[in-house]
Structures are given as structure tokens and as C-alpha cells.
Motif scaffolding. Structure first.
Motif, mmCIF file in Angstrom:
data_model
loop_
_atom_site.group_PDB
_atom_site.id
_atom_site.type_symbol
_atom_site.label_atom_id
_atom_site.label_comp_id
_atom_site.label_asym_id
_atom_site.label_seq_id
_atom_site.Cartn_x
_atom_site.Cartn_y
_atom_site.Cartn_z
ATOM 1 N N GLY A 27 -16.951 5.515 -0.662
ATOM 2 C CA GLY A 27 -18.398 5.717 -0.626
ATOM 3 C C GLY A 27 -19.060 4.715 0.304
ATOM 4 N N ASP A 28 -20.153 4.077 -0.170
ATOM 5 C CA ASP A 28 -20.859 3.089 0.649
ATOM 6 C C ASP A 28 -20.527 1.671 0.222
ATOM 7 O OD1 ASP A 28 -22.155 3.019 -1.776
ATOM 8 O OD2 ASP A 28 -24.162 3.394 -0.980
ATOM 9 N N SER A 29 -19.379 1.491 -0.425
ATOM 10 C CA SER A 29 -18.944 0.178 -0.885
ATOM 11 C C SER A 29 -18.006 -0.483 0.120
ATOM 12 C CB SER A 29 -18.192 0.300 -2.222
ATOM 13 O OG SER A 29 -18.998 0.855 -3.225
ATOM 14 N N TRP A 30 -17.809 -1.773 -0.024
ATOM 15 C CA TRP A 30 -16.683 -2.439 0.589
ATOM 16 C C TRP A 30 -15.441 -2.058 -0.211
ATOM 17 C CZ3 TRP A 30 -16.582 -6.372 4.534
ATOM 18 C CH2 TRP A 30 -17.842 -6.639 5.108
ATOM 19 N N GLY A 31 -14.266 -2.197 0.395
ATOM 20 C CA GLY A 31 -13.043 -1.846 -0.323
ATOM 21 C C GLY A 31 -11.909 -2.804 -0.011
ATOM 22 N N ILE A 32 -11.060 -3.028 -1.007
ATOM 23 C CA ILE A 32 -9.840 -3.812 -0.813
ATOM 24 C C ILE A 32 -8.667 -2.969 -1.275
ATOM 25 C CG2 ILE A 32 -8.528 -5.856 -1.504
ATOM 26 C CD1 ILE A 32 -11.147 -7.343 -1.787
ATOM 27 N N LEU A 33 -7.751 -2.679 -0.342
ATOM 28 C CA LEU A 33 -6.499 -2.016 -0.674
ATOM 29 C C LEU A 33 -5.408 -3.076 -0.603
ATOM 30 C CD1 LEU A 33 -5.177 1.371 0.668
ATOM 31 C CD2 LEU A 33 -3.677 -0.588 0.439
ATOM 32 N N PHE A 34 -4.666 -3.241 -1.700
ATOM 33 C CA PHE A 34 -3.573 -4.215 -1.682
ATOM 34 C C PHE A 34 -2.306 -3.581 -2.242
ATOM 35 C CE2 PHE A 34 -5.301 -4.702 -5.894
ATOM 36 C CZ PHE A 34 -4.269 -5.157 -6.714
ATOM 37 N N SER A 35 -1.200 -3.847 -1.566
ATOM 38 C CA SER A 35 0.077 -3.267 -1.980
ATOM 39 C C SER A 35 0.930 -4.310 -2.690
ATOM 40 C CB SER A 35 0.830 -2.724 -0.761
ATOM 41 O OG SER A 35 1.106 -3.775 0.149
ATOM 42 N N HIS A 36 1.866 -3.820 -3.495
ATOM 43 C CA HIS A 36 2.832 -4.699 -4.158
ATOM 44 C C HIS A 36 4.209 -4.053 -4.064
ATOM 45 C CE1 HIS A 36 1.455 -1.879 -7.288
ATOM 46 N NE2 HIS A 36 2.679 -1.987 -7.789
ATOM 47 N N PRO A 37 5.285 -4.831 -4.108
ATOM 48 C CA PRO A 37 6.621 -4.265 -3.911
ATOM 49 C C PRO A 37 7.060 -3.268 -4.976
ATOM 50 C CG PRO A 37 6.643 -6.618 -3.456
ATOM 51 C CD PRO A 37 5.318 -6.311 -4.066
ATOM 52 N N ILE A 66 -8.274 -1.170 -4.944
ATOM 53 C CA ILE A 66 -7.254 -0.163 -5.211
ATOM 54 C C ILE A 66 -5.893 -0.738 -4.835
ATOM 55 C CG2 ILE A 66 -7.484 0.954 -2.945
ATOM 56 C CD1 ILE A 66 -7.151 3.670 -4.468
ATOM 57 N N ALA A 67 -4.906 -0.555 -5.711
ATOM 58 C CA ALA A 67 -3.553 -1.069 -5.480
ATOM 59 C C ALA A 67 -2.634 0.052 -5.009
ATOM 60 C CB ALA A 67 -3.015 -1.701 -6.761
ATOM 61 N N LEU A 68 -1.437 -0.334 -4.541
ATOM 62 C CA LEU A 68 -0.481 0.647 -4.032
ATOM 63 C C LEU A 68 0.935 0.109 -4.124
ATOM 64 C CD1 LEU A 68 -0.614 2.705 -0.751
ATOM 65 C CD2 LEU A 68 1.322 1.177 -1.157
ATOM 66 N N SER A 96 -9.423 -0.867 -14.893
ATOM 67 C CA SER A 96 -10.605 -1.002 -14.045
ATOM 68 C C SER A 96 -10.467 -0.532 -12.611
ATOM 69 C CB SER A 96 -11.054 -2.469 -14.032
ATOM 70 O OG SER A 96 -11.271 -2.940 -15.335
ATOM 71 N N TYR A 97 -9.249 -0.270 -12.134
ATOM 72 C CA TYR A 97 -9.086 0.156 -10.745
ATOM 73 C C TYR A 97 -7.852 1.046 -10.619
ATOM 74 C CZ TYR A 97 -5.777 -3.796 -10.642
ATOM 75 O OH TYR A 97 -4.748 -4.668 -10.913
ATOM 76 N N PRO A 98 -7.814 1.899 -9.605
ATOM 77 C CA PRO A 98 -6.688 2.826 -9.455
ATOM 78 C C PRO A 98 -5.469 2.150 -8.819
ATOM 79 C CG PRO A 98 -8.670 3.593 -8.276
ATOM 80 C CD PRO A 98 -8.878 2.172 -8.634
ATOM 81 N N ILE A 99 -4.309 2.773 -9.041
ATOM 82 C CA ILE A 99 -3.084 2.377 -8.355
ATOM 83 C C ILE A 99 -2.531 3.617 -7.654
ATOM 84 C CG2 ILE A 99 -0.816 1.284 -8.539
ATOM 85 C CD1 ILE A 99 -1.673 0.146 -11.242
ATOM 86 N N ILE A 100 -2.286 3.501 -6.352
ATOM 87 C CA ILE A 100 -1.785 4.615 -5.547
ATOM 88 C C ILE A 100 -0.274 4.726 -5.687
ATOM 89 C CG2 ILE A 100 -1.446 5.432 -3.170
ATOM 90 C CD1 ILE A 100 -4.101 3.993 -2.478
ATOM 91 N N ALA A 101 0.208 5.955 -5.797
ATOM 92 C CA ALA A 101 1.644 6.231 -5.762
ATOM 93 C C ALA A 101 2.019 6.691 -4.358
ATOM 94 C CB ALA A 101 1.989 7.307 -6.786
ATOM 95 N N ASP A 102 2.818 5.889 -3.663
ATOM 96 C CA ASP A 102 3.224 6.222 -2.292
ATOM 97 C C ASP A 102 4.746 6.399 -2.253
ATOM 98 O OD1 ASP A 102 3.018 6.630 0.471
ATOM 99 O OD2 ASP A 102 3.241 4.495 0.912
ATOM 100 N N GLU A 103 5.238 7.327 -3.081
ATOM 101 C CA GLU A 103 6.691 7.520 -3.195
ATOM 102 C C GLU A 103 7.332 7.935 -1.875
ATOM 103 O OE1 GLU A 103 8.120 9.131 -7.212
ATOM 104 O OE2 GLU A 103 6.128 10.036 -6.985
#
Length: 220
Positions: A27-37, A66-68, A96-103
Motif C-alpha cells: 500500500g502506501d506504507s514503508w516495508g521491510i522484507l527479511f529472509s531467514h535460512p 514480512i519474512a521469507l 503480527s506479520y506474514p511469512i512468505i513460502a518460497d519453496e
């Protein structure tokens, strides 16, 4: 890899809150996408727990998180209870925040997040500890890459977010180890007459051997 200032990909992904399209989700927010192993691993659990503890800090900065990882949505959902427990917040069903599945690792490849050293049981590379900060215009403003063995400092991520948001609105730059409430540097491109108008409270010019007067400190 995506370069600073480039438009961040408007990817579609499956997440713990359903399918999203990144730009719509932001949307009109700032965003942080962070990945983990990987899910159900110790350092990753501490990191996602820390983000859970800091979620109100991100919200105050109008920033979505949002995590991934390369694990499945089912895996993420099972792991969430461990994250909540470790954070000290119990195991309430909300998160509180989503986690992306990037299989498929398609996002990991597109964003340059694969760690060639860390691999899963099938020998497939895992995502490193990447951080991307995206502004409301969907431009990439900052990126970090950490190896799997080094957990991130999310206080530093908040600090650089504060710097980005401040320097978007003021003609200043933030110096080494800067924190909110500390002095900033007036941009070298701002001549003294303009600086006096922008900062009527005054500023300090630091004397250096070159006598160029380019180090000007101010509380914005």
C-alpha cells in the motif's frame, strides 16, 4: 540482484495470511522484507521473535514487515507457536506479520538471497539473512546480506529506517552511529545562506585543516 533506487518487484507469493501481491500488500506504507535460512532453527527463531517484540515500533514508523524462507506455509504455521513462545508473548493464534513460502526459490533467485554455503537435507541452497527496505513509492532504499551463522541486530534496522525517513524530509545526512535526537549533518549541496533559512535555530560548523567548512552539525 536489485539496485538501490530501483522499483522493487511486484511479486505474488503464498504466505501465512494467504496469497499476496507485494505492491498491493504494501500500500502506501514503508516495508521491510527479511529472509531467514530455515524454520525450526535457533537463530531464526530468535530473529522472528525479536521482530514480533518490535512490531509496534515498526507500526509507529508506518512500516509493514514480512519474512521469507524456502519452507512451506504449513511449516511456517507450525513454527509460529515456537516464535510466539520464545518472544514471551505466549502462543496466541494471531501473529503480527506474514511469512512468505518460497519453496521454488524463485524469489530468492530474483532478489539474490541464496546462500551457496547453507543447504537443506536435499542439497538445495537456503536463503541467507537478507533485509530489504522499500519506501511507499516501491523503491528499494536499503539492503543487507548476512550469513546464516550471524543473527541480525533489529535495533540497527530501526535506526536506518529512522535515518531514511528523516533524510527524505530534511536536507541532512546522518553521521556515524547516529540515533534519533542526535545531531545530523547539513548536506554539502546546501549553501550557508539556505542552511540559515532551513535551520533558523543555528548550526555548528566544525573547523578542519582544509578550511572548507563542509562539516555542519544541526539538530533537525
Amino acid at each position: 540482484m536489485i539496485n538501490l533506487g530501483s522499483t522493487f518487484p511486484n511479486f505474488e507469493a503464498d504466505t501465512t495470511v494467504g496469497k499476496i501481491k507485494f505492491h498491493d500488500w504494501l500500500g502506501d506504507s514503508w516495508g521491510i522484507l527479511f529472509s531467514h535460512p530455515s524454520d525450526f532453527t535457533p537463530v531464526c527463531t530468535t530473529e522472528l521473535s525479536r521482530v514480533l517484540q518490535l512490531i509496534k515500533e515498526f507500526e509507529q514508523r508506518k512500516t509493514k514487515v514480512i519474512a521469507l524462507s524456502c519452507d512451506s506455509v504449513e511449516s511456517h504455521l507450525g513454527w509460529i507457536k515456537d516464535i510466539q513462545s520464545y518472544s514471551g508473548g505466549g502462543d496466541d493464534s494471531s501473529f503480527s506479520y506474514p511469512i512468505i513460502a518460497d519453496e521454488s526459490r524463485s524469489l530468492a533467485v530474483e532478489l539474490g538471497m541464496l546462500d551457496p554455503v547453507e543447504k537443506d537435507s536435499k542439497g538445495m541452497p537456503l536463503t541467507c539473512r537478507a533485509v530489504f527496505i522499500v519506501d511507499p513509492s516501491k523503491k528499494l532504499r536499503l539492503s543487507f546480506l548476512y550469513p546464516a551463522t550471524t543473527g541480525r541486530n533489529f535495533d540497527e534496522i530501526l535506526r536506518v529506517l529512522d535515518s531514511l525517513q528523516l533524510t527524505d524530509t530534511k536536507k541532512v545526512a546522518t553521521p556515524v552511529d547516529w540515533k534519533v535526537g542526535k545531531q545530523c549533518m547539513i548536506l554539502p549541496t546546501v549553501p550557508d545562506p539556505e542552511a540559515k533559512e532551513l535551520f533558523p535555530q543555528g548550526f555548528e560548523t566544525v573547523s578542519v585543516p582544509s578550511n572548507k567548512g563542509y562539516i555542519r552539525k544541526v539538530l533537525p
